[in-house]
Motif scaffolding. Structure first.
Motif, mmCIF file in Angstrom:
data_model
loop_
_atom_site.group_PDB
_atom_site.id
_atom_site.type_symbol
_atom_site.label_atom_id
_atom_site.label_comp_id
_atom_site.label_asym_id
_atom_site.label_seq_id
_atom_site.Cartn_x
_atom_site.Cartn_y
_atom_site.Cartn_z
ATOM 1 N N TYR A 137 47.065 43.014 29.540
ATOM 2 C CA TYR A 137 46.661 41.652 29.878
ATOM 3 C C TYR A 137 46.132 40.907 28.649
ATOM 4 O O TYR A 137 46.517 39.766 28.384
ATOM 5 N N ARG A 193 46.283 26.414 33.569
ATOM 6 C CA ARG A 193 47.268 27.248 34.251
ATOM 7 C C ARG A 193 46.597 28.196 35.223
ATOM 8 O O ARG A 193 45.404 28.471 35.136
ATOM 9 N N GLU A 214 52.055 37.006 36.079
ATOM 10 C CA GLU A 214 51.622 38.131 35.247
ATOM 11 C C GLU A 214 52.014 39.432 35.948
ATOM 12 O O GLU A 214 51.233 40.025 36.691
ATOM 13 N N GLU A 265 35.475 37.637 36.222
ATOM 14 C CA GLU A 265 35.547 39.069 35.897
ATOM 15 C C GLU A 265 36.092 39.271 34.475
ATOM 16 O O GLU A 265 35.992 40.347 33.913
ATOM 17 N N TRP A 266 36.637 38.199 33.881
ATOM 18 C CA TRP A 266 37.191 38.309 32.529
ATOM 19 C C TRP A 266 36.190 37.992 31.431
ATOM 20 O O TRP A 266 36.488 38.135 30.252
ATOM 21 N N ALA A 313 47.459 32.119 36.568
ATOM 22 C CA ALA A 313 48.334 33.198 36.119
ATOM 23 C C ALA A 313 48.235 34.397 37.061
ATOM 24 O O ALA A 313 47.706 35.438 36.706
ATOM 25 N N PRO A 314 48.724 34.233 38.272
ATOM 26 C CA PRO A 314 48.543 35.303 39.255
ATOM 27 C C PRO A 314 49.449 36.508 39.022
ATOM 28 O O PRO A 314 50.535 36.382 38.459
ATOM 29 N N SER A 315 48.959 37.635 39.466
ATOM 30 C CA SER A 315 49.797 38.831 39.514
ATOM 31 C C SER A 315 50.366 38.907 40.923
ATOM 32 O O SER A 315 49.636 38.694 41.887
ATOM 33 N N ARG A 365 39.603 30.829 34.500
ATOM 34 C CA ARG A 365 40.002 32.000 35.282
ATOM 35 C C ARG A 365 38.773 32.640 35.895
ATOM 36 O O ARG A 365 37.647 32.224 35.639
#
Ligand code: GLU
Length: 551
Positions: free
Chosen positions: A235, A39, A75, A256-257, A41-43, A253
């Motif tokens: 988040y 997926r 998101e 940065e996560w 999952a953009p903001s 993703r």
């Protein structure tokens, strides 16, 4: 009722469902063994970013390569950062790049699929149901600290060189009783709900990142926030719930996560969920003063995908270029299979750059020339017209005056075995074909050094008499050759090269004169075809104009 159960009722009185309800509502997907569910999952906080397009492409291709599913999820839990039209910008943007979406938001306005809603702001009750269960189990509790109090703690921690955050003795509400919580709530004090982390900093969590390899980090011991005071999740919590209920197998993703993975793994375990596979995608980098840095929304126009559209890069060019960044073996695939769609490429996450690939405009141009060279003249002309309609009204008006003519212009040296690799973006097309359109015609009548203007004039005058627009390419060139002798030129280059002192030049030089006369430039696609598309009258007019310029 236990104290934990009483606490759960106190904090989330309106939640009456149990997690089992959602577990039943969103059953396992019926996919073949090994199918990846991925997926993006953009903001909805702005335009489609090149990094989001890149991550989407990687997710899409991973799903496609395994007969899996790729879905989108919005998101939008941070309402402050949301922009008007944000969902459309991103989802329709993906559509523009032909990133097929199986499920979730398939356009700015529509969602589809059995695992929705695919928008976090519509899932509050789901998150709260799971939080309520965690409170019942003693894994979550209310925290009444104000922002100022938390800030003070942070200052103290920084002063004493202690890791900042809500952990250990700093987690002041960790053991709050039902009575204390009730008294605070009765006073109207706002609260967040935090995880009661069972982790210990001394322990390590180890996981295998599918791109970066084995990663080891300390366990999370921070009682981080699950639900904010408005009942909206953070988040971390939303990610765990959503990717579990939507049965994501691979969370791919931005990297940065990575530092948050210990929190995420902990959440998945506490909630009794299977931990998905993680793949952290490195950002696209730029070289600045010899140093690599992330492409920045603020500094780099190419950060917004819109930039490429405005420049007139075809969507497929951008995607093919991103594929070369995504997979180090994509170019081998392309060379071996020049005509296969990129979607047939078997994608291996291990071939992705671990440190972040550089954005290379020249490479994009090369890739794009290749992509455009494979399009038919009809397609190219349609795409250029569509682009000009949006970005260059003046050019658009010229292009639509005579659609057959426009199509013929863009069909030259195309639709053949070895098409010219000349156009990389539609914005350049205007200059490229400008000589076909009188208002854009801006000739450079400078002759190459070895030619003088009286020979040029003599040649053009003679040529005018014999031009026949029905000639084949061969006949066309033979006519030029036929004029060589009388003008002191060699008909064959070989002959000229053997004794250059005997001739003023060769037939190629005379065709350059003709090219300059007709098009006003020295380099063009096939001149015979150009003249046929222009038509005899226009060619004669151009030749007359050049004769006066040379004379
Ligand atoms: N909304 C998150 C972001 O835009 C998504 C990260 C993810 O894919 O889980 O960074």
């Amino acid at each position: 009722m236990t104290n934990n159960e009483k606490m759960a009722e106190l904090l989330l009185p309106s939640i009456d469902k149990k997690p089992e309800y959602y577990e039943a509502l969103y059953p396992e997907r019926n996919l073949k063994e090994g199918a990846k569910v991925t997926r993006v999952a953009p903001s909805p906080t702005g335009y489609l970013h090149i990094g989001t397009l890149f991550t989407s492409l990687v997710n899409r291709i991973a799903a496609t390569s395994s007969d899996g599913i790729f879905f989108t999820r919005i998101e939008d839990t941070d309402k402050k950062r949301e922009v008007e039209g944000g969902i459309e910008n991103i989802i329709d943007g993906l559509g523009r790049f032909n990133i097929a979406i199986d499920e979730g938001f398939i356009s700015g306005k529509e969602e589809k699929g059995n695992y929705g809603p695919y928008q976090q702001s519509k899932r509050a009750e789901i998150y709260q149901t799971y939080v309520k269960e965690l409170i019942r189990q003693g894994y979550a509790y209310p925290c009444f600290c104000t922002a100022e109090e938390l800030e003070k703690v942070r200052e103290l921690q920084e002063k004493d060189n202690i890791r900042t955050g809500y952990h250990g003795k700093w987690a002041v509400h960790r053991d709050i009783t039902f009575e204390e919580a009730k008294a605070n709530i009765d006073k109207g004090m706002p609260f967040v709900i935090r995880l009661k982390s069972p982790g210990n900093e001394e322990n390590k969590v180890v996981f295998e990142d599918m791109i970066k390899g084995k990663i080891e980090m300390p366990e999370n011991d921070e009682d981080f926030v699950l639900l904010k005071s408005d009942g909206i999740p953070t988040y971390h919590f939303a990610h765990a719930i959503d990717d579990h209920l939507m049965h994501t197998t691979h969370v791919m993703r931005g990297d940065e996560w990575i530092s948050s993975v210990p929190k995420h793994i902990q959440l998945f375990r506490i909630l009794g969920f299977k931990v998905p596979k993680f793949a952290h995608v490195s950002p696209i980098m730029k070289l600045e003063n010899g140093a690599k840095r992330k492409i920045s929304k603020r500094k780099d126009p190419e950060a917004a995908v819109h930039f490429f559209i405005e420049e007139g890069y075809d969507a497929l060019s951008v995607v093919e270029y991103l594929m070369t960044i995504a997979a180090s073996d994509f170019e081998d695939f392309r060379r071996a299979n020049p005509d296969k769609p990129y979607t047939e490429f078997k994608f291996n996450l291990k071939k992705m750059s671990v440190s972040g690939a550089l954005f290379d405009q020249n490479k994009l141009i090369d890739v794009s020339k290749n992509v455009v060279s494979k399009m038919s003249g009809e397609t190219v002309s349609q795409k250029i017209i569509a682009w000009a309609k949006e970005y260059d009204g003046g050019f658009y008006d010229l292009l639509i005056k005579d659609l057959d003519f426009t199509k013929a212009v863009f069909s030259i040296d195309r639709d053949c075995a070895k098409p010219r690799k000349d156009i990389s973006k539609w914005k350049d097309a205007k200059d490229y074909v400008s000589y076909f359109f009188e208002p854009l015609f801006n000739p450079d009548y400078n002759l190459p050094e070895n030619l003088n203007s009286s020979d040029a004039v003599a040649f053009l005058k003679a040529y005018k008499e014999i031009y026949d627009e029905t000639d084949t390419k061969e006949e066309w060139f033979n006519k030029i050759k036929g004029l060589c002798d009388a003008l002191g030129f060699a008909a064959e280059t070989k002959v000229y090269k053997a004794n250059p002192e005997l001739y003023k030049g060769h037939a190629g030089d005379l065709s350059t004169v003709l090219r300059i006369a007709v098009t006003g430039r020295r380099n063009t696609p096939d001149l015979c075809s150009i003249m046929q598309v222009m038509g005899k009258d226009k060619c004669m007019e151009r030749i007359d104009k050049a004769i006066s310029a040379f004379a």
